[in-house]
Every structure is written in structure tokens, then in C-alpha cells.
Design a protein around this motif. Sequence first.
Motif, short mmCIF file in Angstrom:
data_model
loop_
_atom_site.label_atom_id
_atom_site.label_comp_id
_atom_site.label_asym_id
_atom_site.label_seq_id
_atom_site.Cartn_x
_atom_site.Cartn_y
_atom_site.Cartn_z
N LYS A 143 1.42 -1.28 0.18
CA LYS A 143 0.13 -0.53 0.39
C LYS A 143 0.83 1.23 0.21
O LYS A 143 0.67 1.93 -0.82
CB LYS A 143 -1.11 -0.12 1.42
CG LYS A 143 -1.90 1.01 0.98
CD LYS A 143 -2.85 0.52 2.29
CE LYS A 143 -3.80 -0.31 2.60
NZ LYS A 143 -4.48 -1.11 3.46
N GLU A 147 1.43 4.34 -2.56
CA GLU A 147 1.08 5.49 -2.13
C GLU A 147 1.97 6.03 -3.25
O GLU A 147 1.86 7.69 -3.18
CB GLU A 147 1.41 5.66 -0.73
CG GLU A 147 -0.12 5.52 0.06
CD GLU A 147 -0.26 6.49 0.55
OE1 GLU A 147 -1.41 6.64 1.86
OE2 GLU A 147 0.36 7.64 1.33
N ARG A 150 1.35 6.62 -7.05
CA ARG A 150 0.62 8.21 -7.14
C ARG A 150 0.72 8.96 -6.65
O ARG A 150 0.71 10.06 -7.88
CB ARG A 150 -1.31 7.30 -6.04
CG ARG A 150 -1.48 8.15 -5.79
CD ARG A 150 -2.79 7.62 -5.02
NE ARG A 150 -2.17 8.49 -3.75
CZ ARG A 150 -1.98 9.94 -3.43
NH1 ARG A 150 -3.37 10.38 -3.76
NH2 ARG A 150 -1.55 10.90 -2.18
N THR A 151 1.82 9.60 -6.48
CA THR A 151 2.38 10.96 -6.72
C THR A 151 3.18 10.71 -7.84
O THR A 151 3.79 12.36 -8.25
CB THR A 151 3.56 12.07 -5.14
OG1 THR A 151 4.83 10.08 -5.00
CG2 THR A 151 2.69 11.24 -4.28
#
Lengths: 347, 347
Positions: A143, A147, A150-151
Amino acid sequence: VDNHDDPLPKYTPLQSASQIDVARLARVSQAAVSRTFTPGASVSDETRQKVLEAAYKLNYRPNAIARSLIRKSTRIIGVVVMRLTKPFYARIIREFTRGLQAHGYWTLLFDIADETEVNQTLPMALQYQVDGVVITSATLSSKLADEFARTGTPVVLFNRYASTGKTHVVRCDNYAGGRLVADAFLDAGHQRIAYIAGEEGSSTNQDRQRGLVEGLQARGAQLWQSAAGDYSYEAGYKAAAQLLQGPERPDAIFCADDLTAIGAMDAARYEFGLRIPEDLSVIGFDDIPMAAWSAFSLTTIRQPFDDMVKATIQVLMEAIEAPEAPPVNAVIPPSFITRRSARLSQE
Amino acid sequence: VDNHDDPLPKYTPLQSASQIDVARLARVSQAAVSRTFTPGASVSDETRQKVLEAAYKLNYRPNAIARSLIRKSTRIIGVVVMRLTKPFYARIIREFTRGLQAHGYWTLLFDIADETEVNQTLPMALQYQVDGVVITSATLSSKLADEFARTGTPVVLFNRYASTGKTHVVRCDNYAGGRLVADAFLDAGHQRIAYIAGEEGSSTNQDRQRGLVEGLQARGAQLWQSAAGDYSYEAGYKAAAQLLQGPERPDAIFCADDLTAIGAMDAARYEFGLRIPEDLSVIGFDDIPMAAWSAFSLTTIRQPFDDMVKATIQVLMEAIEAPEAPPVNAVIPPSFITRRSARLSQE
């Protein structure tokens, strides 16, 4: 000329000289000055020396931080590690640091004690707008890796899975390594084959164990017994002592890594007076430098970690160039290293 | 609430939310948001969780790079190392990384292959305007350390000298360690005491050897023989083989570090069939984890490296606060760790 014994120029916090000033004093082109301060750019030793001397005299210091705001690249790679004290990871960090330096990137190192710490550390890491991230730990949550992705920051997982399939992965074929051990033990006629595990939740441990178990089953044999461990000497020592104390003993032990195997060998020899490999065969995983020490002469499954690090850096560099490219899943085969800790032929 | 399975927000390269937006969504104060993203600041786990979830939803990312330009502090410490693959240095880097993180600083790691590489690497390191530098390598030129100091960047040398006295130093009392070994060998009545050296130019090696030699001389004894080494297993093995092949053999060897000692023990046992400590006493230096392994049970001089790392970080933090303060020279005493590789009483 060595001017370093002159009185030292006073420290000037503001930029006091320009690239043009340095070029003029060094009698080189402005481009040569620029190249001298660009990681990975080519410049002759002679030119570099001239530029550095002039820069020193003028107290010129290009500002990488300000520049990174303009070109939106810090040339910093975040490297996350959980077990830097282990010989395997120390060598890997070194190879990453040197390999990234050769590509003009610096390594910002994050040491995580456990997964709970990750929640505090990684959000702050993102603030530094690293150009990419390598996660070398075996047990970091997917997870959190997501993250990062995702950036827009490329992430490569080193020797672990992305359960989501959203991040790049470079890993050793741990399952194949387990199968190599099963075949080697069976070829030598071993009867009671045991496994000392690494950290239970790690994919590396699960794959090695599954490779062993399925390799045995494929030839009609069974895993005789297994014991818990955590990829440490101490756990290997303890687990071997537990396996060896019964009335019936294993005649072969596959250990989830070399440190575990070395601990197991020490327990067998110094607690039970066993001879290796006459009384007990031991095989490890990794091929750390200590495996080759005469005291152990450990037969092991080598992780081709130089290749793994090279592949990781390559995947990262490509992902920085093309952030939209699909995730890479590179699996590199291990190899069997024969030393003297395991009997490998029929008696 | 786990919202991480929702469709991922699209990556927005520009800052799209403010601290106020995050505070409002998380129902916390703006100060709590600020603290969540400030290394070392105190914030409850519950608050942090709320802030991170809100920040995640709003794709809020405070920009450490831009902020560093304003407050002229990057909260990055450069750590220079030459031998990361050695167990001693791997542990030290880990302690530095974790210790600095606890103070709210990140570690930018520089791995130097040799001193010639320093000229290419350190000028670029300075561009990142690190808040301080730790140099852990034993053989880095003092001149380069001074160059850092000149730019106003505090430098702490870890376990080496500053010949110029211009930089901070934190080190183990290597000389005292050598004297402890001299006394231990003489107390046990050893006659032919040899030394296997570390890297010749390093102050650590010179001090350990000088401590041994002067400790022997202080009691009317002499160093029997010495052999070259380089702080590695392989060099220790080779040097011991050389010392042991003559008609007369040493009865005690002090090795410049534990890796050297382990190599020497392996050579003595597996090349010459000697018993340790009955036929040969061996003492090392460092107390790496392998020294405690049953295979070696190495008597050694422990470098109090946890204390050394703590002291280094403290000196660095104070130097960042007060750059004009005079250089600190902290010398920390080693201790004698008795295991089974050396005979320590008269036969």
C-alpha cells in the motif's frame, strides 16, 4: 599549484561568483564549468581540476536545490531499507549508492525499524521530491509503495512482490532456488530434510520454502520438519538446536538465508558435536562473504545481487524517463554454489 | 476508514491544496498539520493518521525543497563512507541513519571507492547544501574535510584524526585499546607477540599498533613480528599464513580488526591445524557481531560505537546551532571483551 595553505576565504552565504567568473579564471568554457558540476557529465580530469581550483578561489557553489526547483528533478533517489546491519543488505546499499552515483544520482537513505515506522517516515521522504524510490526491505506494505507511485514517483521493489502489480519489481527467483536445494538433497539420498524459515510473512521466505516443499513432492518425498526463524544467526542457532534435540534428527537442513545457516552450523557443531557434512548437511541462501570463510565453507544458493542491483537501477532510470510505461517484473535466476557444508552424492 | 481502494487521485504536479484545506478536512488545527510534516515534531498517532488521510485525499504534499530555500536548512546530513560492505561500517551507517532520523534529519549517503574519487564527489555533494557532514572513512584527506568546513558546513570526522585540528572529531581511543592487548598478552606469559596491521596509512591502524608496541616496551618486551593487512578477512588469512609458516611461530597475534582476526583464526586452524587458544592466542578489535559466533568466540577490543555515533550526532547538532564554536575532539575509551580465542592466564 596548491593554494590550500593560503588564508581561507571567508564563508559567504550568498552566491558571490557566477559560472562566467569561474570560466574566466579557469580559462575554460562556461560549458566546461557547467559540466564539472553536473553529475554524470563528461569532463577531463585536467579541466575539472582547473574549474575546481577557480571555483574554490571564488567560493563558487552552484545551488542544486534552487536548480532542482527549475528542472523539477532533484537527482536524488530514496532508498528504503529495514535491515542494513545484515551483510546482504549492506552490500546491496553499497552497490545501489555506487551505481546511482555513476548515473549522476545521490542516495537518500531511509532506515525503517518496522512497518509501523513507515507511516511516519515515508510521507516526509516524499517532501524531498526524490526522482525515484527503491524499497529493498522484504516486508514493506504494498500500500505504501502504491502511495509513492500515485504521486508520480517511480518505485522499484527489490526482491519482493507488489501484490497489486502496480509497481516495478526486480527479484531473485527464490522459488527456483528452493527447488535446486530439494533436488540436491534428494540426489544425495538425504531422508529427513528440514527447513529453517526466514521471517514468516516475507515473500522471499514463502517462495524458498514452497520451492523446497514442491521440489520434494515432485519426486515423491516430503518435508520432514520445519522451524521458525527470522533471517538471523541467533534464530538459526536456536531453530537448529530445537530440530536436533529429538531422538530422531534431520540429516539435511535448508536454511532461509546464510546467516541462519551459519547459526545452524554453529549449533550443530558446538552444542551437539556433529560433523558437517558427515552427520548433517546444511545449505543456505544468498552467498554472503562469510559463506566462503573456511570455518563454514557453506554450500548455498547465490542471489545474483550485482545483476539485481543493475537491473533495478536500469528499471528506475527508464521509469524516470517514461513514467507512464507499464510496471516491469524482472525475475533473475539464482545459482547453486558448491562448497563443503552439504553431502551432495550418495554415500 | 480505508479509502485506499478508491480510484487513485490523478497525480497533480502543482501544489493543489493548502495546509488550511488539510486541517479543515482532518478537523485538526493547522499547527497539527504542520507538525505532522515536520521531522522530529511531536504529534499523536491519532492526529497524524487523520492528517495523512486528509492529505492523501487532497493530494497535499508540502515542498521540503522550496521550504529549505526559505529557511536555509535542508535537514539533510551528508554521510561519507568508504567501506560500507564491512560489518562495522554497515552497523554504523544504520545507527547514523536512525539517530539522525530521530533528530529530524535525513541521510544523504556518499560511497567513495578511494580518495581519488573524493575530488569528483564532494564538490557535487556541497551543491545540495547539506546541513552537516559526517565522514566515517578512516582514510579521507583532511584537506577535503577542511573544504567543507570552509563553506560553513559543519564536519565531524568519525574515528579518524583531523591533522589540521580544524574539524570536529569523535573517535575511539585506539591507542588505549592496543595497550590493553599488550597487557593481556604479557599477563598470560606470551613470548612471541605478533601484529597483523590494518591499512597502513590509517590513524586507527597506527594508533592500535603504537599502543601494542609501547605497551610491550613499557614492560620490557618487544613486538616479535608484524605483517601487513587491510582490514579484511582475506588479508588476515594471508598474513597469518605468512607468520605461521616459519620454523618459529608466534604464540599470540593482535589483529587490527575483527575481520582480520577471523581470517587469521581460519588460517591457523584450517591451514596449520592449530588449536585456538591452546596453540595460538588471537585478539581482534571492533566487536562485530561475527566475533560472538561460536565458530570464533573472539576475544576483542570493543569500540563503543553506539556511544561514538551518539556523540557524533550530538557534536553535529551543536555545530549546526553554533557554527563558530571551536572544534570538539571527543575520545571514547574502548573495553576488553573476554571470549575464548586468547589464553589470558599463565599456563
